[in-house]
Motif scaffolding. Structure first.
Motif, short mmCIF file in Angstrom:
data_model
loop_
_atom_site.label_atom_id
_atom_site.label_comp_id
_atom_site.label_asym_id
_atom_site.label_seq_id
_atom_site.Cartn_x
_atom_site.Cartn_y
_atom_site.Cartn_z
N GLU A 100 4.40 6.20 -7.94
CA GLU A 100 5.56 7.02 -7.34
C GLU A 100 6.52 7.58 -8.54
N ARG A 101 6.61 6.89 -9.45
CA ARG A 101 7.28 7.25 -10.93
C ARG A 101 6.50 8.37 -11.39
N ALA A 102 5.22 8.15 -11.11
CA ALA A 102 4.36 9.55 -11.94
C ALA A 102 4.60 10.60 -11.14
N ILE A 103 4.90 10.74 -9.76
CA ILE A 103 5.07 11.92 -8.82
C ILE A 103 6.60 12.49 -9.15
N GLU A 104 7.21 11.36 -9.54
CA GLU A 104 8.72 12.01 -9.74
C GLU A 104 8.67 12.87 -11.13
N LEU A 120 0.04 11.67 -1.28
CA LEU A 120 -0.47 11.53 -0.18
C LEU A 120 -1.15 10.33 0.10
N GLY A 121 -1.65 9.65 -1.11
CA GLY A 121 -2.04 7.92 -0.77
C GLY A 121 -2.69 7.61 -2.14
N ILE A 122 -3.05 6.43 -2.00
CA ILE A 122 -3.88 5.97 -3.30
C ILE A 122 -4.88 5.03 -2.68
N GLU A 123 -5.91 5.26 -3.29
CA GLU A 123 -7.36 4.69 -2.83
C GLU A 123 -8.19 4.20 -4.12
N HIS A 124 -8.41 2.83 -4.00
CA HIS A 124 -9.19 2.11 -4.88
C HIS A 124 -10.77 2.30 -4.55
N ILE A 125 -11.36 2.48 -5.86
CA ILE A 125 -12.72 2.60 -5.92
C ILE A 125 -13.28 1.49 -6.77
N SER A 126 -13.92 0.55 -6.30
CA SER A 126 -14.32 -0.81 -7.15
C SER A 126 -15.52 -0.28 -7.73
N ASN A 127 -16.16 -1.00 -8.70
CA ASN A 127 -17.36 -0.59 -9.52
C ASN A 127 -17.16 0.77 -10.12
N GLY A 128 -16.02 1.13 -10.56
CA GLY A 128 -15.59 2.55 -10.93
C GLY A 128 -16.18 2.58 -12.45
N LYS A 129 -16.05 4.01 -12.88
CA LYS A 129 -16.49 4.40 -14.22
C LYS A 129 -15.31 4.19 -15.29
#
Ligand SMILES: [Zn+2]
Length: 322
Positions: A100-104, A120-129
């Motif tokens: 939220e601070r980054a959006i500010e 809009l939202g935050i999604e998490h992706i496991s086993n990410g690069k």
């Protein structure tokens, strides 16, 4: 020769090298030599932007009204979707308050252009690069990554883990380089920004990347040619923007007095002194102590025009009268 038995001369050289890299914010020079052409796109070994799609900036400039006036009657809002890519181990956690601070931070930087961003939202992706995995081998994994994870109705900001290994020693010489993030310059194929997780709250990096996303070049760009200090060629050389003074680039950051936010004493071959805009979001200089980051009016015009162009306007969430 072991690292502990090098001569004083070598020490002096290493110290100089380190100082140069620190002074240059661990940035590799942005020249054609650092770029590899692939699929008509230049992949640049640039710590912040990575790719330049030729032709788009001219398209944008052709859309700009000749008197530089642009419609500010409406504030346009873009949706932003954060995708947090977590590595299987040692993934850095991302707090929603930080997002939220980054959006500010973004909204503060883009308010004068009447452009705003909505989380809009935050999604998490496991086993990410990791960032290193995406950028190695001339960003070989990036197109597939982008196709797989980009949202088609929002600007996707991918937050990636960073292994924190920025320095290496080869033949007793230490060199350091760090990628903060990258994005296309106004390219419709990849509507995303890739950012290292530690840079989420950096007050320059995300607005800088968004500047590229909406068509801005670095103030020290020299691909078409070095902008002259007198700027008679400012529309075609440098960053193509005449309101940003000629910028010799971060290598000359040693001439900057950051307490006064001014380059002192570096001249061109005609004896004219460079006075780049040190605090510009699109420069590669350190932040000034007492002067906030800023865009110029003409940079706002370019971004506003880009935002309303067909390359970006399909993403607009809403337009509200001011
Ligand atoms: Zn950049």
């Amino acid at each position: 020769m072991s690292r502990f038995s090098i001569s004083m001369a070598s020490y002096a050289f290493i110290a100089f090298t380190l100082l140069m890299y620190i002074g240059c914010k661990s940035i590799t020079p942005q020249t054609q030599l650092d770029c590899n052409e692939k699929e008509d796109i230049f992949y640049c070994a640039d710590t912040m932007c990575a790719k330049i799609y030729h032709g788009h900036i001219d398209t944008i400039y052709q859309q700009m009204p000749p008197d530089m006036y642009y419609d500010m009657e409406q504030t346009i809002t873009f949706p932003v979707l954060f995708k947090v890519h977590d590595q299987p181990s040692n993934a850095r956690e991302i707090n929603i308050k930080d997002v939220e601070r980054a959006i500010e931070i973004l909204n503060y930087a883009y308010k004068p252009a009447a452009i705003q961003f909505d989380l809009l939202g935050i999604e998490h992706i496991s086993n990410g690069k990791s960032l290193q995995q995406i950028t190695e081998n001339s960003y070989a994994a990036y197109p597939e990554f982008s196709r797989k994870y980009d949202d088609d109705k929002a600007i996707t900001i991918h937050l990636l883990d960073d292994n924190g290994e920025y320095c290496e020693e080869v033949n007793n010489i230490v060199s350091c380089r760090r990628v903060h993030g990258f994005t296309y310059i106004l390219n419709y194929q990849y509507p995303n920004i890739v950012l290292s997780k530690p840079d989420l709250l950096n007050e320059k990096v995300l607005p800088h990347e968004m500047g590229h996303f909406f068509g801005l070049y670095h103030t020290h760009r020299s691909v078409e040619g070095k902008e002259s200090i007198m700027r008679e060629d400012c529309e075609t050389f440098g960053d193509h923007i005449c309101s940003t003074p000629a910028d010799p680039g971060p290598l000359y950051g040693v001439y900057v007095d950051y307490t006064r936010c001014e380059m002192i004493g570096y001249t061109d071959e005609n004896g004219y002194e460079y006075k780049p805009m040190i605090n510009n979001y699109m420069s590669y200089y350190y932040p000034c102590y007492r002067k906030a980051f800023a865009f110029t009016e003409e940079q706002y015009i370019v971004m506003r025009t880009a935002a309303l162009s067909g390359i970006r306007n399909y993403l607009i969430l809403e337009a509200k009268d001011n």
